[in-house]
Scaffold this motif. Structure first.
Motif, PDB file in Angstrom:
ATOM      1  N   SER A   1      -5.858   2.978  10.327  1.00  0.00           N
ATOM      2  CA  SER A   1      -5.656   1.568  10.005  1.00  0.00           C
ATOM      3  C   SER A   1      -5.031   1.472   8.618  1.00  0.00           C
ATOM      4  O   SER A   1      -5.552   2.015   7.645  1.00  0.00           O
ATOM      5  CB  SER A   1      -6.999   0.827  10.038  1.00  0.00           C
ATOM      6  OG  SER A   1      -6.824  -0.508   9.642  1.00  0.00           O
ATOM      7  N   PHE A   2      -3.909   0.746   8.507  1.00  0.00           N
ATOM      8  CA  PHE A   2      -3.184   0.677   7.238  1.00  0.00           C
ATOM      9  C   PHE A   2      -3.061  -0.763   6.738  1.00  0.00           C
ATOM     10  O   PHE A   2      -2.180  -1.078   5.938  1.00  0.00           O
ATOM     11  CB  PHE A   2      -1.782   1.293   7.391  1.00  0.00           C
ATOM     12  CG  PHE A   2      -1.006   0.747   8.562  1.00  0.00           C
ATOM     13  CD1 PHE A   2      -0.244  -0.400   8.435  1.00  0.00           C
ATOM     14  CD2 PHE A   2      -1.046   1.384   9.792  1.00  0.00           C
ATOM     15  CE1 PHE A   2       0.467  -0.906   9.502  1.00  0.00           C
ATOM     16  CE2 PHE A   2      -0.333   0.888  10.870  1.00  0.00           C
ATOM     17  CZ  PHE A   2       0.430  -0.259  10.724  1.00  0.00           C
ATOM     18  N   ASP A   3      -3.959  -1.650   7.182  1.00  0.00           N
ATOM     19  CA  ASP A   3      -3.847  -3.064   6.825  1.00  0.00           C
ATOM     20  C   ASP A   3      -3.992  -3.289   5.320  1.00  0.00           C
ATOM     21  O   ASP A   3      -3.250  -4.063   4.729  1.00  0.00           O
ATOM     22  CB  ASP A   3      -4.902  -3.880   7.583  1.00  0.00           C
ATOM     23  CG  ASP A   3      -4.664  -3.847   9.082  1.00  0.00           C
ATOM     24  OD1 ASP A   3      -3.501  -3.600   9.472  1.00  0.00           O
ATOM     25  OD2 ASP A   3      -5.610  -4.052   9.852  1.00  0.00           O
ATOM     26  N   GLU A   4      -4.972  -2.638   4.666  1.00  0.00           N
ATOM     27  CA  GLU A   4      -5.251  -2.880   3.252  1.00  0.00           C
ATOM     28  C   GLU A   4      -4.703  -1.772   2.355  1.00  0.00           C
ATOM     29  O   GLU A   4      -5.091  -1.667   1.196  1.00  0.00           O
ATOM     30  CB  GLU A   4      -6.759  -3.012   3.044  1.00  0.00           C
ATOM     31  CG  GLU A   4      -7.373  -4.172   3.809  1.00  0.00           C
ATOM     32  CD  GLU A   4      -8.854  -4.298   3.580  1.00  0.00           C
ATOM     33  OE1 GLU A   4      -9.409  -3.427   2.853  1.00  0.00           O
ATOM     34  OE2 GLU A   4      -9.472  -5.237   4.111  1.00  0.00           O
ATOM     35  N   MET A   5      -3.837  -0.939   2.861  1.00  0.00           N
ATOM     36  CA  MET A   5      -3.303   0.163   2.076  1.00  0.00           C
ATOM     37  C   MET A   5      -2.070  -0.279   1.294  1.00  0.00           C
ATOM     38  O   MET A   5      -1.325  -1.149   1.746  1.00  0.00           O
ATOM     39  CB  MET A   5      -2.915   1.330   2.996  1.00  0.00           C
ATOM     40  CG  MET A   5      -4.079   2.004   3.676  1.00  0.00           C
ATOM     41  SD  MET A   5      -3.513   3.409   4.670  1.00  0.00           S
ATOM     42  CE  MET A   5      -5.070   3.969   5.360  1.00  0.00           C
ATOM     43  N   PRO A   6      -1.845   0.325   0.117  1.00  0.00           N
ATOM     44  CA  PRO A   6      -0.568   0.080  -0.573  1.00  0.00           C
ATOM     45  C   PRO A   6       0.595   0.651   0.219  1.00  0.00           C
ATOM     46  O   PRO A   6       0.406   1.461   1.129  1.00  0.00           O
ATOM     47  CB  PRO A   6      -0.751   0.810  -1.912  1.00  0.00           C
ATOM     48  CG  PRO A   6      -1.856   1.767  -1.698  1.00  0.00           C
ATOM     49  CD  PRO A   6      -2.748   1.185  -0.662  1.00  0.00           C
ATOM     50  N   ARG A   7       1.794   0.233  -0.142  1.00  0.00           N
ATOM     51  CA  ARG A   7       2.962   0.548   0.670  1.00  0.00           C
ATOM     52  C   ARG A   7       3.167   2.054   0.862  1.00  0.00           C
ATOM     53  O   ARG A   7       3.454   2.513   1.968  1.00  0.00           O
ATOM     54  CB  ARG A   7       4.212  -0.064   0.029  1.00  0.00           C
ATOM     55  CG  ARG A   7       5.449   0.032   0.912  1.00  0.00           C
ATOM     56  CD  ARG A   7       6.696  -0.357   0.147  1.00  0.00           C
ATOM     57  NE  ARG A   7       6.462  -1.557  -0.662  1.00  0.00           N
ATOM     58  CZ  ARG A   7       7.336  -1.986  -1.554  1.00  0.00           C
ATOM     59  NH1 ARG A   7       8.460  -1.334  -1.759  1.00  0.00           N
ATOM     60  NH2 ARG A   7       7.076  -3.078  -2.268  1.00  0.00           N
ATOM     61  N   GLU A   8       3.004   2.833  -0.256  1.00  0.00           N
ATOM     62  CA  GLU A   8       3.272   4.268  -0.144  1.00  0.00           C
ATOM     63  C   GLU A   8       2.310   4.943   0.830  1.00  0.00           C
ATOM     64  O   GLU A   8       2.710   5.766   1.656  1.00  0.00           O
ATOM     65  CB  GLU A   8       3.157   4.925  -1.530  1.00  0.00           C
ATOM     66  CG  GLU A   8       4.200   4.468  -2.534  1.00  0.00           C
ATOM     67  CD  GLU A   8       3.849   3.143  -3.182  1.00  0.00           C
ATOM     68  OE1 GLU A   8       4.644   2.636  -3.980  1.00  0.00           O
ATOM     69  OE2 GLU A   8       2.748   2.619  -2.869  1.00  0.00           O
ATOM     70  N   VAL A   9       1.010   4.580   0.736  1.00  0.00           N
ATOM     71  CA  VAL A   9       0.019   5.189   1.632  1.00  0.00           C
ATOM     72  C   VAL A   9       0.192   4.658   3.048  1.00  0.00           C
ATOM     73  O   VAL A   9      -0.011   5.378   4.028  1.00  0.00           O
ATOM     74  CB  VAL A   9      -1.400   4.922   1.108  1.00  0.00           C
ATOM     75  CG1 VAL A   9      -2.436   5.628   1.969  1.00  0.00           C
ATOM     76  CG2 VAL A   9      -1.524   5.388  -0.337  1.00  0.00           C
ATOM     77  N   ALA A  10       0.568   3.391   3.181  1.00  0.00           N
ATOM     78  CA  ALA A  10       0.772   2.811   4.507  1.00  0.00           C
ATOM     79  C   ALA A  10       1.897   3.524   5.251  1.00  0.00           C
ATOM     80  O   ALA A  10       1.819   3.733   6.467  1.00  0.00           O
ATOM     81  CB  ALA A  10       1.071   1.316   4.387  1.00  0.00           C
ATOM     82  N   HIS A  11       2.962   3.910   4.516  1.00  0.00           N
ATOM     83  CA  HIS A  11       4.047   4.657   5.158  1.00  0.00           C
ATOM     84  C   HIS A  11       3.533   5.964   5.738  1.00  0.00           C
ATOM     85  O   HIS A  11       3.913   6.367   6.844  1.00  0.00           O
ATOM     86  CB  HIS A  11       5.151   4.929   4.131  1.00  0.00           C
ATOM     87  CG  HIS A  11       5.976   3.719   3.832  1.00  0.00           C
ATOM     88  ND1 HIS A  11       6.891   3.665   2.815  1.00  0.00           N
ATOM     89  CD2 HIS A  11       6.022   2.498   4.435  1.00  0.00           C
ATOM     90  CE1 HIS A  11       7.465   2.477   2.793  1.00  0.00           C
ATOM     91  NE2 HIS A  11       6.948   1.755   3.759  1.00  0.00           N
ATOM     92  N   LEU A  12       2.651   6.648   4.985  1.00  0.00           N
ATOM     93  CA  LEU A  12       2.080   7.896   5.485  1.00  0.00           C
ATOM     94  C   LEU A  12       1.221   7.653   6.713  1.00  0.00           C
ATOM     95  O   LEU A  12       1.301   8.394   7.702  1.00  0.00           O
ATOM     96  CB  LEU A  12       1.245   8.552   4.377  1.00  0.00           C
ATOM     97  CG  LEU A  12       0.485   9.829   4.765  1.00  0.00           C
ATOM     98  CD1 LEU A  12       1.445  10.920   5.193  1.00  0.00           C
ATOM     99  CD2 LEU A  12      -0.386  10.305   3.610  1.00  0.00           C
ATOM    100  N   ALA A  13       0.403   6.594   6.688  1.00  0.00           N
ATOM    101  CA  ALA A  13      -0.455   6.290   7.838  1.00  0.00           C
ATOM    102  C   ALA A  13       0.387   5.946   9.069  1.00  0.00           C
ATOM    103  O   ALA A  13       0.068   6.371  10.190  1.00  0.00           O
ATOM    104  CB  ALA A  13      -1.391   5.130   7.488  1.00  0.00           C
ATOM    105  N   ILE A  14       1.465   5.181   8.876  1.00  0.00           N
ATOM    106  CA  ILE A  14       2.333   4.830  10.008  1.00  0.00           C
ATOM    107  C   ILE A  14       2.973   6.076  10.595  1.00  0.00           C
ATOM    108  O   ILE A  14       3.087   6.220  11.828  1.00  0.00           O
ATOM    109  CB  ILE A  14       3.398   3.817   9.543  1.00  0.00           C
ATOM    110  CG1 ILE A  14       2.747   2.484   9.179  1.00  0.00           C
ATOM    111  CG2 ILE A  14       4.450   3.619  10.621  1.00  0.00           C
ATOM    112  CD1 ILE A  14       3.696   1.477   8.559  1.00  0.00           C
ATOM    113  N   ALA A  15       3.392   7.013   9.711  1.00  0.00           N
ATOM    114  CA  ALA A  15       3.996   8.253  10.203  1.00  0.00           C
ATOM    115  C   ALA A  15       2.999   9.074  11.005  1.00  0.00           C
ATOM    116  O   ALA A  15       3.334   9.656  12.046  1.00  0.00           O
ATOM    117  CB  ALA A  15       4.534   9.064   9.020  1.00  0.00           C
TER     118      ALA A  15
END
Length: 456
Positions: free
Chosen positions: A216-230
């Motif tokens: 889940s990447f809802d509350e993550m900053p952009r850089e970490v969210a990119h990693l979670a999406i990948a």
């Protein structure tokens, strides 16, 4: 992951502390060079600090004035010819303290001169210091003038003056600043790393065999969210590969079973002993293809399909289904539940296949007249074979697997998918295979008093 590997917070802490200390050392070097070679500034600091020490011994009680030489300067001004002299006067010019003779009077300001609040005169340029100076203090609403002089500073008072200035005006403020900046930085880093830590914990709990498992990447900053999406994209791709593998194995099984069934049908129309032996070999081949297909399907299994399964009900249905086939092979089959219910999370079809494989192996690889027992306990299913008359013959693992079959490999793989383990043991009467599931904390099932035996 090794726990000896440093965390990102520890790495940042060490680096921030290193550069902060480096900055302090560089600043100390600049201040040292600025103060140490600036004789005028050192002379001023010498007079300020030394007169302050001498003035601390003045006591005013009403109209009476007492003076006691402080301990930290006693060894310099109590003895004559020490290289240091001092004189303290009140506002009227009366002496309060004096540690010099008439020779040093010529160096101080005349008694009839109203001295300024601070004065300084260098007797000799350079170091060691040779100077004379004074400073005015107000003690108890009375004004006092403290004069000091030194010739070549024999006790190197200037070093203590220098280090006091460094400690009070550089080390203490920089230490406070370092603690505040380092603390604020570490707090900010810790807050910034919270999403990374949460993502790492979530990634550690991801089940590669569960297509619904994702970050889940809802509350993550952009850089970490990119990693979670990948990572999620990668798991979606794995899910697609699992689905395509299921389709492939199902297609292979269908394509192979059809010609094998046709061959068996043709052999059935031939009345010859060789045809019967070929049918037996063909049955082994059909069973091997089915087991091989089952094993291939397990590699693409999805944990998201798990549900609550009662091992007692499931094992009972398997025993009931296999009972006619067991009796046709001159064996007996008994179901022995030791608990009322045994609930585990799993796939009913796979668990049923595991129990069936264990029963079939027990029938195929034991002599006629062997008793096969299926026991169900809390978080376990156990299949035992008991040879007739207590006779036991040694069999190898390859015998258990069969000449073509891979039944035990399938059972072991099913156990691994359910985070369980398959144990094999020997007894005086025969062999036993047990699938043990992980017991959750606080989990338990009421045991039945005695054992229920049932002939399927």
């Amino acid at each position: 992951m090794s726990r000896s590997r440093p965390t990102l917070g520890a790495i940042l802490t060490r680096r921030i502390a290193f550069f902060a200390v480096l900055a302090m050392v560089l600043q100390l070097s600049v201040i040292f060079s600025d103060y140490y070679w600036n004789v005028g500034e050192l002379s001023r600091l010498f007079v300020e600090q030394e007169t302050e020490r001498l003035a601390s011994g003045i006591t005013v009680d009403g109209k009476s004035v007492r003076y006691q030489l402080p301990d930290n300067v006693r060894h310099r001004y109590q003895e004559r010819s020490s290289g240091y002299v001092a004189r303290i006067r009140d506002a009227t010019g009366a002496l309060v303290f004096e540690s010099c003779d008439e020779a040093c009077e010529s160096r101080f300001l005349p008694a009839d001169v109203n001295p300024p609040d601070f004065w300084l005169r260098s007797l000799k340029p350079g170091k060691p210091l040779s100077l004379v100076g004074g400073r005015a203090f107000v003690v108890g609403n009375q004004r006092f003038v403290v004069d000091v002089a030194t010739i070549d500073d024999p006790q190197d008072v200037v070093s203590s003056v220098f280090w006091k200035e460094v400690v009070e005006h550089m080390l203490v403020p920089m230490s406070i600043l370092l603690v505040l900046v380092l603390g604020a930085t570490l707090l900010s880093v810790r807050q910034a790393l919270k999403p990374v830590r949460a993502a790492a914990n979530a990634a550690d709990k991801i089940d590669p065999m569960d297509a619904n498992s994702h970050l889940s990447f809802d509350e993550m900053p952009r850089e970490v969210a990119h990693l979670a999406i990948a990572v999620n994209r990668a798991f979606e791709r794995v899910g697609e590969l699992m689905t395509s593998q299921k389709v492939l194995t199902s297609g292979i099984a269908h394509e192979i079973r059809t010609p094998l069934a046709a061959i068996k049908l043709e052999l059935g129309s031939i009345d010859h002993p060789r045809a019967r032996r070929a049918e037996i070999d063909l049955d082994d081949l059909v069973r091997f293809v089915a087991e091989l297909t089952t094993l291939a399907r397990l590699d693409g299994f999805d944990h998201g399909t798990f549900e609550a399964v009662d091992l007692v009900v499931l094992s009972s249905s398997v025993v009931e289904q296999l009972a006619p086939w067991v009796y046709e092979n001159n064996h007996s089959l008994a179901f022995c539940p030791q608990v009322e219910t045994a609930i585990v999370q799993g796939a009913p079809a796979l668990l049923r296949d595991a129990v069936r494989n264990l029963v079939e192996n027990a029938v195929r690889h034991t002599p006629a007249g062997t008793d096969v027992l299926v026991k169900v306990g809390s978080n376990m299913v156990r299949v035992e074979d008991r040879y007739p008359g207590g006779m036991r013959r040694e069999i190898s693992a390859s015998d258990c697997n069969g000449s073509l079959g891979i039944g035990l490999k399938i059972v072991r793989r099913i156990a691994e998918l359910h985070r369980a383990s398959l144990h094999q043991s020997k007894s005086r009467l025969g062999h036993a295979f047990e699938i043990s599931f992980e017991r959750k904390s606080g989990e338990g099932t009421p045991e039945i008093a005695g054992r229920r035996w049932g002939r399927a």
